[in-house]
Each structure stands twice: as C-alpha cells, then as structure tokens.
Design an enzyme around this catalytic site. Sequence first.
Site, PDB file in Angstrom:
ATOM      1  N   HIS A 177       0.789  -1.271  -0.109  1.00 23.40           N
ATOM      2  CA  HIS A 177      -0.040   0.090   0.055  1.00 23.40           C
ATOM      3  C   HIS A 177       0.764   1.361  -0.092  1.00 23.40           C
ATOM      4  CE1 HIS A 177      -3.703   2.125   0.833  1.00 23.40           C
ATOM      5  NE2 HIS A 177      -4.386   1.061   0.712  1.00 23.40           N
ATOM      6  N   GLU A 306      -2.303  -0.133  -6.233  1.00 15.33           N
ATOM      7  CA  GLU A 306      -2.213  -1.235  -5.467  1.00 15.33           C
ATOM      8  C   GLU A 306      -2.427  -2.707  -6.523  1.00 15.33           C
ATOM      9  OE1 GLU A 306      -5.219  -0.885  -2.583  1.00 15.33           O
ATOM     10  OE2 GLU A 306      -5.063   1.258  -2.736  1.00 15.33           O
TER      11      GLU A 306
END
Length: 338
Positions: A177, A306
């Site tokens: 992330h 992501e």
Amino acid sequence: MSIKVVRYQRENQHDYCEITMENNQGMQVKLLNYGATLEKILIPTAQGLENIIMSLDSPADYSKARNFLGGTVGRVVGRIRHGQWQYGNHIVQLPLNDGQNHIHGGTGTDTQVFDFSTHFDTHQSTVAFILFDADGNNGYPGNMKLQVSYTLDNDNQLTYRIKAVSDKLTIFNPTNHVYFRLNGSESDVLGLNLQLNSDVYLPLDADSLPYQGRKSVEGTVFDFRNAKPVGTVINSHDPEIDAEHGLNHPFLLRGDDPAAILSSPDKKRRVVMTTKSPSIVVYTANHFDHTGIAKHIGQYDGITLEAQVPPAEGSDLTAITLFPGEQFNTWTKWQFEY
C-alpha cells in the site's frame, strides 16, 4: 550494495527493526519488519537524499495508528461486501470493520511483526520477511505461512514478492500500500502524470465496491491509456470522482508491460511498474486530513497503485480462493528513474 539493521523498540517479546538497503547508485530503501512495510524510498539529489513516498515521522509511529503507508495489507486488501465469503452452501463471516463491510483484512497483516533475514551481493540486496498467521485470525480459515521480500538492485529496480501457503481452503488477496509522491513533501500529486495499460475499470457504489461490472474507459475521465495529470481527473467533477473525493477505482490490466507509469510534471522522475497481478486499484489519499499521527499528510499528498485481484461485487470470491497446500505467488516491480 549494503544492508543496515537498527532496532528502534521492543514490545511483547518482538524486536521492531528498521532495515536500510543501499545500492551503488546511492538510492536507499528503508523497510520495517512491522507490517513488512516499505517505509521510505530515498533518491540522491544535489541537496542530499529525498524521500519520494509518503511516510510517517518515525518508525515507531507506524504501530501507534493504522495508516497503511507502505504496509503489506492482507489477508485481503480492500472491501468484502457484508464481510461474507460463500463457497457452495458454506458462508464464512468476517468481521465488519467498515460499516456493513469488511476491509483490509480486519486487523490485518500490516499490523503484525514479521521475522526477517537479509542477503546481499555485488548486484542486489534482499530482505525476506516471514509471518505465521494462525487459523481463525481475523475470521480467516487456515494456518498461513506468509513470505514477503524486497530486492533492490544496482539498476534502481525494487522487486516486491509475496508467497503464501495455507493448510485450509481460504481467501487471500494482499498488496503493498505504498503511496508515491515523487516530488518530496512540498507538493501534492495532482501534477503527476499517470499512464495505465488498462481499457476497463470498475465503477463503484456508495460502499466503494463494484456493482455493475466492467466499463470501458473510452470517453471517460478514467482513460489513462495516454499519460495525463492526475489533477485533471480529480478536478473533473465527474460524479464517480466526486462521490469518492478522488480516485479509488480498480483498473483491469491488459497484460502487456508496463502496467503503469507515474512521472513528475517535468518528466525527470518516473516510476515504471510491472506486476503479475491482474489489476491496479488507484487511490489518491482521499481521506488524509492533517490529523492524528499522520498530521503532516493531507488529501492528495500521495497516490497508490495497488496491485491485486480486483474486488468482487458479492460473496463469490472464487478469484481469490486458495486451496490447501496451493502456493500463492505474486510480484510487483518498480523501476525508478531520476
């Protein structure tokens, strides 16, 4: 190449460590064994080293409040509608920690302390993290062994790998992330140029979950097939962008490389991303508001790319189902140019 390990605290019989890899170009990557976290990416400039990702002020801050910055988020990143996974006549109920939905693995893998080992030679350095995640933790079936590694080479490429195996049927869809910013801490990402090799995105409902299948990017603000500034999308007043206060959308990848290119306004800095994953969720740090442990971070101060399997509309999670003994293996590579 070199690797340096510094213990910055000890809690509950765990050493919390910051590990620094440096290559022959002077680029540094700082990692934490808390959450197998990518803490900083530092590139050399005329004024010294400059961090090009969003980071907290100190390593110890990461365990004080959950902000997902650079963490290995799992077992499942993103939302699961009503926290339910159905297979056959069985329904597994996961904790609801985002209204009526489950998000980011509950108290996920990014909040756990990993064991680690290091290795380097003249060409590259690697930090390998290992975590045992017990059967039933956060409601997920199966004892899982999770391995996460970061490898930095002398060509300024950082490779991130995730491997895992479970002893029971389970679901698994992790990601890193990290929030890129490229231009240090003094500017937001609205001026950054983004290109995605994606013809299709998934529109989102009020719960930020897909609800009407795939949609072509053609003729929409979600068309990043040619590079364009992120700010033109954020400021477009498209109803889907306004509803999310920015980008928070899955893009299905065509499968050709690179998957994504993020570049500075002057084109002097670039991140070229390739991945084994079938999609990228693009999120523009919409919720940050200069409060709490991340008080120095505001809205649009970073952007995540992501790599993951895209979130599902309902409880059929076949795409992320892992069978007992089946080897999970994915990777993402970031090539840094500056």
